[in-house]
Design a protein around this motif. Structure first.
Motif, PDB file in Angstrom:
ATOM      1  N   HIS A  17       0.866  -1.467   0.450  1.00 47.52           N
ATOM      2  CA  HIS A  17       0.094   0.373   0.055  1.00 47.52           C
ATOM      3  C   HIS A  17       0.390   1.239   0.109  1.00 47.52           C
ATOM      4  N   ILE A  56      -4.764   8.852   0.325  1.00 47.83           N
ATOM      5  CA  ILE A  56      -5.592   7.750   1.164  1.00 47.83           C
ATOM      6  C   ILE A  56      -7.001   8.033   0.935  1.00 47.83           C
ATOM      7  N   ASP A  57      -7.385   6.304   0.417  1.00 51.79           N
ATOM      8  CA  ASP A  57      -8.663   6.152   0.010  1.00 51.79           C
ATOM      9  C   ASP A  57      -9.332   5.277   1.331  1.00 51.79           C
ATOM     10  N   MET A  58     -10.053   5.848   2.049  1.00 52.94           N
ATOM     11  CA  MET A  58     -10.405   4.632   3.508  1.00 52.94           C
ATOM     12  C   MET A  58     -10.727   3.550   3.716  1.00 52.94           C
ATOM     13  N   ALA A  59     -12.151   3.231   2.148  1.00 57.60           N
ATOM     14  CA  ALA A  59     -12.235   1.829   1.671  1.00 57.60           C
ATOM     15  C   ALA A  59     -10.878   0.842   1.106  1.00 57.60           C
ATOM     16  N   ASP A  60      -9.749   1.401   0.633  1.00 61.53           N
ATOM     17  CA  ASP A  60      -9.204   0.671   0.064  1.00 61.53           C
ATOM     18  C   ASP A  60      -7.520   0.777   1.463  1.00 61.53           C
ATOM     19  N   VAL A  61      -7.870   1.753   2.046  1.00 62.47           N
ATOM     20  CA  VAL A  61      -6.641   1.148   3.549  1.00 62.47           C
ATOM     21  C   VAL A  61      -7.572   0.458   4.347  1.00 62.47           C
ATOM     22  N   ARG A  62      -8.941  -0.355   4.005  1.00 63.11           N
ATOM     23  CA  ARG A  62      -9.937  -1.038   5.106  1.00 63.11           C
ATOM     24  C   ARG A  62      -8.868  -2.288   4.644  1.00 63.11           C
ATOM     25  N   VAL A  68       0.153   4.461   5.684  1.00 66.02           N
ATOM     26  CA  VAL A  68      -0.707   3.201   5.402  1.00 66.02           C
ATOM     27  C   VAL A  68      -0.037   1.540   5.691  1.00 66.02           C
TER      28      VAL A  68
END
Length: 301
Positions: free
Chosen positions: A92, A99-105, A150
């Motif tokens: 990542h 950052i995109d939080m859906a991607d982070v999750r 991340v």
């Protein structure tokens, strides 16, 4: 074909060819263990199946997949598992402000929650064998790996989780090793990478970000087979008392891969040294120069 009587077993997550998991499977197999190689798509493991390894489907982000894999392994091994290697993960690389939080999750689901779920899900088999858990962490857990906030956070979480897990499982005879992994050759450079959004603060140094995407494949990178030989050799080393483990026996912390030794030594001098080195190694002074020039141009208007 399952393990032979008395043969030790090892389950490895994320064994797609070209990566660390695949190299570990080959090395454990060469050392005489029965390898249970897993991947989300077991079709990619045909080479390992041909070598008489067991190949199973496993998605570490899905509870039902973990449960199915557990039941198959338990049936195969008679309710025991000697070694669990939590290798599955995803990279990542993105600035913290983009950052995109859906991607982070999704990254946390694989890199952190998947590790936790596997340890919990296979604890009974590991306890029955008084086995070993190997969690593949990274130097990123302790270094300010620019544009990798991340990823750094996920590997730091794995390292902290593993320390506590080690103490909790000690009474049951299960050991926990953390692999602090440096730069290792893999297929990461060939994967589709994230890109900078149009309004990113770092569009000014886009080339810097793009070089960072393949940094691990171009900086003191160690061959995957060499890394696997070191990790497997240490995993199969005899037990030594706590004070001598790091030098002679099976260590709690294994530092391996490119720059691992240098990073370990740097930790003795304090975090300022790692901050200083990584800032310049990635090239952030270039951004400082760009920003100074922007300010100068504003003053001239």
């Amino acid at each position: 074909m399952g393990p032979q009587p008395g043969q030790k077993t090892v389950l490895i997550t994320g064994c797609t060819p070209g990566g660390i998991g695949h190299a570990l499977a080959i090395e454990f197999h060469a050392k005489g263990l029965h390898v249970i190689a897993t991947a989300r798509n077991p079709a990619v493991l045909s080479e390992m199946a041909a070598l008489s390894m067991t190949t199973l489907a496993l998605d570490v982000t899905k509870a039902d997949s973990i449960k199915t894999c557990h039941d198959e392994v338990s049936k195969l091994t008679g309710g025991k598992l000697d070694i669990l290697v939590n290798n599955a993960g995803r990279t990542h690389t993105h600035p913290a402000t983009d950052i995109d939080m859906a991607d982070v999750r999704e990254t946390f689901e694989t890199n952190v929650f998947g590790v936790m779920a596997m340890c919990a899900g296979f604890a009974d088999l590991l306890i029955a064998a008084r086995g070993l858990i190997i969690n593949i962490a990274s130097l990123a857990a302790i270094t300010p790996y620019v544009f990798g906030s991340v990823y750094c956070a996920t590997k730091a979480a794995v390292a902290a989780y593993s320390r506590t897990l080690r103490l909790e499982l000690k009474p049951f005879g299960v050991r926990v090793m953390v692999a602090m992994t440096g730069t290792v050759r893999s297929q990461i450079a060939s994967k589709v990478h994230r890109t900078l959004p149009e309004g990113s603060l770092y569009q000014r140094v886009r080339g810097l970000f793009e070089r960072r995407l393949t940094f691990s494949q171009n900086t003191a990178t160690v061959d995957t087979k060499e890394y696997a030989r070191k990790l497997v050799g240490k995993a199969l080393a005899p037990e030594w008392p706590l004070l001598f483990r790091a030098w002679f026996g099976r260590p709690d912390w294994l530092w391996a891969g490119g720059m691992a030794g240098r990073t370990w030594w740097a930790t003795w001098f304090g975090e300022w040294l790692l901050d200083f080195v990584l800032y310049r190694m990635i090239g952030m002074p270039e951004l400082e120069r760009v920003l100074r020039e922007e300010e100068r141009q504003k003053l001239l208007k």
